[in-house]
Scaffold this motif. Structure first.
Motif, mmCIF file in Angstrom:
data_model
loop_
_atom_site.group_PDB
_atom_site.id
_atom_site.type_symbol
_atom_site.label_atom_id
_atom_site.label_comp_id
_atom_site.label_asym_id
_atom_site.label_seq_id
_atom_site.Cartn_x
_atom_site.Cartn_y
_atom_site.Cartn_z
ATOM 1 N N GLU A 195 0.807 -1.224 0.000
ATOM 2 C CA GLU A 195 0.000 0.000 0.000
ATOM 3 C C GLU A 195 0.840 1.275 0.000
ATOM 4 O OE1 GLU A 195 -3.328 -0.058 -0.406
ATOM 5 O OE2 GLU A 195 -3.066 -2.215 -0.594
ATOM 6 N N ALA A 196 2.057 1.185 -0.522
ATOM 7 C CA ALA A 196 2.907 2.375 -0.607
ATOM 8 C C ALA A 196 2.323 3.359 -1.622
ATOM 9 C CB ALA A 196 4.332 1.985 -1.004
ATOM 10 N N ARG A 197 2.232 4.616 -1.234
ATOM 11 C CA ARG A 197 1.637 5.642 -2.086
ATOM 12 C C ARG A 197 2.691 6.209 -3.024
ATOM 13 N NH1 ARG A 197 -2.821 9.264 -1.476
ATOM 14 N NH2 ARG A 197 -2.534 11.249 -2.529
ATOM 15 N N ILE A 198 2.364 6.296 -4.297
ATOM 16 C CA ILE A 198 3.231 6.886 -5.309
ATOM 17 C C ILE A 198 2.419 7.947 -6.038
ATOM 18 C CG2 ILE A 198 4.646 6.481 -7.357
ATOM 19 C CD1 ILE A 198 4.942 3.582 -6.468
ATOM 20 N N ALA A 199 2.943 9.157 -6.119
ATOM 21 C CA ALA A 199 2.249 10.270 -6.763
ATOM 22 C C ALA A 199 3.085 10.780 -7.927
ATOM 23 C CB ALA A 199 1.981 11.400 -5.762
ATOM 24 N N ALA A 200 2.474 10.909 -9.079
ATOM 25 C CA ALA A 200 3.138 11.439 -10.271
ATOM 26 C C ALA A 200 2.523 12.798 -10.592
ATOM 27 C CB ALA A 200 2.989 10.484 -11.447
ATOM 28 N N PHE A 201 3.245 13.868 -10.298
ATOM 29 C CA PHE A 201 2.797 15.229 -10.597
ATOM 30 C C PHE A 201 3.077 15.523 -12.074
ATOM 31 C CE2 PHE A 201 3.152 15.121 -6.113
ATOM 32 C CZ PHE A 201 2.366 16.126 -5.585
ATOM 33 N N VAL A 202 2.090 16.085 -12.760
ATOM 34 C CA VAL A 202 2.230 16.367 -14.187
ATOM 35 C C VAL A 202 2.332 17.881 -14.369
ATOM 36 C CG1 VAL A 202 1.314 15.941 -16.480
ATOM 37 C CG2 VAL A 202 0.814 14.337 -14.631
ATOM 38 N N TYR A 203 3.568 18.376 -14.431
ATOM 39 C CA TYR A 203 3.811 19.807 -14.608
ATOM 40 C C TYR A 203 4.026 20.125 -16.092
ATOM 41 C CZ TYR A 203 4.846 19.953 -9.556
ATOM 42 O OH TYR A 203 4.785 19.864 -8.190
ATOM 43 N N SER A 204 4.049 21.402 -16.381
ATOM 44 C CA SER A 204 4.553 21.937 -17.643
ATOM 45 C C SER A 204 5.401 23.153 -17.293
ATOM 46 C CB SER A 204 3.399 22.330 -18.577
ATOM 47 O OG SER A 204 2.667 23.422 -18.023
ATOM 48 N N TYR A 205 6.179 23.632 -18.240
ATOM 49 C CA TYR A 205 6.981 24.821 -17.956
ATOM 50 C C TYR A 205 6.083 26.008 -17.596
ATOM 51 C CZ TYR A 205 11.201 22.471 -19.599
ATOM 52 O OH TYR A 205 12.257 21.601 -19.737
ATOM 53 N N ALA A 206 4.907 26.065 -18.217
ATOM 54 C CA ALA A 206 3.977 27.155 -17.895
ATOM 55 C C ALA A 206 3.506 27.063 -16.449
ATOM 56 C CB ALA A 206 2.780 27.114 -18.844
ATOM 57 N N LEU A 207 3.186 25.856 -15.980
ATOM 58 C CA LEU A 207 2.776 25.690 -14.591
ATOM 59 C C LEU A 207 3.902 26.052 -13.632
ATOM 60 C CD1 LEU A 207 0.662 22.389 -14.453
ATOM 61 C CD2 LEU A 207 -0.106 24.708 -14.012
ATOM 62 N N ILE A 208 5.120 25.643 -13.966
ATOM 63 C CA ILE A 208 6.262 25.935 -13.089
ATOM 64 C C ILE A 208 6.478 27.441 -12.979
ATOM 65 C CG2 ILE A 208 8.748 25.621 -12.807
ATOM 66 C CD1 ILE A 208 8.408 22.902 -14.183
ATOM 67 N N ASP A 209 6.306 28.156 -14.090
ATOM 68 C CA ASP A 209 6.466 29.612 -14.044
ATOM 69 C C ASP A 209 5.409 30.250 -13.153
ATOM 70 O OD1 ASP A 209 8.648 29.514 -15.698
ATOM 71 O OD2 ASP A 209 7.518 29.899 -17.536
ATOM 72 N N ARG A 210 4.217 29.684 -13.116
ATOM 73 C CA ARG A 210 3.161 30.254 -12.279
ATOM 74 C C ARG A 210 3.424 30.036 -10.800
ATOM 75 N NH1 ARG A 210 -1.771 27.587 -15.608
ATOM 76 N NH2 ARG A 210 -1.322 28.540 -17.637
ATOM 77 N N LEU A 211 4.228 29.049 -10.471
ATOM 78 C CA LEU A 211 4.502 28.791 -9.061
ATOM 79 C C LEU A 211 5.356 29.883 -8.428
ATOM 80 C CD1 LEU A 211 5.172 24.937 -9.135
ATOM 81 C CD2 LEU A 211 3.148 26.121 -8.292
ATOM 82 N N ASP A 212 6.090 30.662 -9.250
ATOM 83 C CA ASP A 212 6.910 31.771 -8.763
ATOM 84 C C ASP A 212 7.850 31.296 -7.652
ATOM 85 O OD1 ASP A 212 5.858 33.555 -10.553
ATOM 86 O OD2 ASP A 212 4.240 34.171 -9.233
ATOM 87 N N ASP A 213 7.664 31.815 -6.433
ATOM 88 C CA ASP A 213 8.570 31.505 -5.324
ATOM 89 C C ASP A 213 8.137 30.272 -4.533
ATOM 90 O OD1 ASP A 213 10.086 33.717 -5.969
ATOM 91 O OD2 ASP A 213 8.963 35.045 -4.652
ATOM 92 N N THR A 214 7.113 29.570 -4.990
ATOM 93 C CA THR A 214 6.666 28.382 -4.266
ATOM 94 C C THR A 214 7.596 27.206 -4.485
ATOM 95 O OG1 THR A 214 4.387 29.144 -4.510
ATOM 96 C CG2 THR A 214 4.708 26.839 -3.890
ATOM 97 N N ALA A 215 8.096 27.044 -5.694
ATOM 98 C CA ALA A 215 9.014 25.952 -6.028
ATOM 99 C C ALA A 215 9.886 26.410 -7.188
ATOM 100 C CB ALA A 215 8.254 24.687 -6.397
ATOM 101 N N THR A 216 11.064 25.825 -7.293
ATOM 102 C CA THR A 216 12.014 26.233 -8.324
ATOM 103 C C THR A 216 12.494 25.013 -9.099
ATOM 104 O OG1 THR A 216 13.889 26.036 -6.796
ATOM 105 C CG2 THR A 216 12.819 28.194 -6.973
#
Length: 423
Positions: free
Chosen positions: A349-370
């Protein structure tokens, strides 16, 4: 027989379902395939136990016997040919769109600067008829007369002949430019927030009128604020008394001095203690536990269709050894940014999460994540698995077209994920 018809489906027939479903889809189409399989299983449920199919060949024979009943009889002279059924057209269109979306970045990169500009202008729909005279002054190379012909020529140069023929026969010029528009949006959108802030500052400082217009844009119905400020100015005395003026100056000096002192103290302390934003992998590992399933499914095709219909993202889900797909969720981050997350359950029951980003989404995160420059350069190679050593939690990254996957698990190391993940 009554027990057989009311009890849950036995496990043995369902073992063949994964093989029967794509066969049914190719026979009668995606929409009619469920009805065909329901008829097959109803026929099996009504049959005596000793006459029910057991071997895969028996199930295939039953599927083929039931398939003609889903459409027109073969003897009908008006019956469409199998290659011209709606499902065949849908399959060709979906394949052509996916092929164009995957290949257009390569074709676009092989263009000259002038060709790229003309294609981007045509896809943007800002101008139906570019002005050749003005564009010719910017570029020394001759400009293409037909953006659509140029686009198909560049695609044909990087595709095989059957692939290029499929796109030419299936996608119109408008549809092909729509795919290019999506590719350009994934590559260049959104406009960086820092640029928007700079442009607003330039506009405000250009003239008093510009600043007034920007305030009007923010509150088109709130012109009363401008009237209020004008009324206050009108009510101020034209020549204040000397004693009043001295008191105002002293009070203003005290407030200004105190404000500067507080600003200095708080600014110096915040500049020394402000933590740097986490890496994209660390951010994903921190947020993985908060993601809940929004669309439960164990079928990758259904999850991919949900990602496409909800976020407009064409995604090919990865294969993770010894892990079962559980569904799709979403993470709401800063700035109302919504990130799709594909959820799996591994061993124990190990949880595995696959986040699906794009460069546009990453730019919107600003200072939240790099996403630092080194990782970006590694992601330039498609489907290259990258372990972010700076992450606080275990994780793995790779890029497939415009999609950037970040897979994290609280109980698996990056090396363990690398051995099990197949992009």
């Amino acid at each position: 027989m009554a027990l057989a018809s009311t009890s849950p489906d036995p496990p043995s027939p369902l073992k063949n379902l994964d093989a029967l479903y794509p066969l049914a889809c190719t026979l009668v189409g995606d929409e009619a395939a469920p009805s065909l399989l329901v008829r097959v299983y109803e026929r099996v449920a009504d049959a005596p136990p000793n006459e029910r199919p057991e071997a895969p060949e028996d199930w295939l024979d039953l599927l083929l016997r039931e398939a003609p009943e889903q459409g027109q009889a073969p003897s009908d002279p008006d019956a469409p040919d199998a290659s011209s059924t709606p499902d065949a057209g849908s399959l060709r269109r979906d394949t052509a769109e996916r092929l164009a979306r995957n290949t257009l970045p390569v074709a676009f990169a092989t263009c000259s600067t002038a060709e790229r500009f003309v294609l981007a202008l045509s896809a943007s729909r800002l101008s139906e008829a570019p002005q050749p005279a003005r564009l010719a002054d910017l570029f020394e190379a001759p400009l293409p007369s037909s953006p659509s012909a140029l686009l198909r020529e560049k695609l044909r140069a990087v595709l095989s002949a059957p692939e290029a023929d499929l796109i030419d026969e299936t996608l119109s010029d408008t549809e092909l430019h729509g795919v290019l528009r999506d590719v350009l949006r994934d590559r260049f959108a959104p406009v960086p927030s820092s640029l928007r802030a700079r442009l607003r500052a330039v506009r405000r400082s250009s003239s008093p009128a510009a600043g007034t217009n920007e305030e009007d844009e923010k509150d088109p119905e709130g012109s009363a604020s401008g009237d209020t400020s004008g009324g206050l100015l009108d009510r101020l005395p034209s020549r204040p008394k000397p004693r009043t003026l001295l008191f105002v100056l002293l009070l203003g000096g005290l407030v200004l001095g105190g404000g500067l002192g507080v600003s200095y103290l708080t600014g110096s302390s915040s500049s020394t203690s402000a933590p740097s934003p986490p890496t994209l992998t660390a951010f994903s590992a921190e947020q993985a536990g908060a993601v809940t399933t929004e669309r439960a499914t164990t079928q990758p095709a259904e999850a991919e269709a949900y990602l496409d219909s909800t976020w407009g993202r064409r995604v090919r889900l990865p294969s993770i050894e010894s892990a079962q797909l559980r569904g799709v969720g979403r993470l709401r981050a800063a700035g109302n940014t919504e990130i799709p997350v594909v959820l799996y359950t591994g061993e124990e029951e190990a949880r595995i999460a696959a986040f699906v980003y794009s460069y546009a989404l990453i730019d919107r995160l600003d200072d939240t994540a790099t996403l630092n420059t080194q990782v970006r350069s590694q992601l330039a190679q498609r489907n290259r698995l990258v372990a972010d050593g700076q992450a606080a939690g275990p994780g793995l990254l790779w890029r497939n077209r415009a999609n950037i996957f970040v897979v994290v698990s609280p109980s698996l190391s990056p090396d363990a994920l690398r051995a099990r993940v197949q992009p």
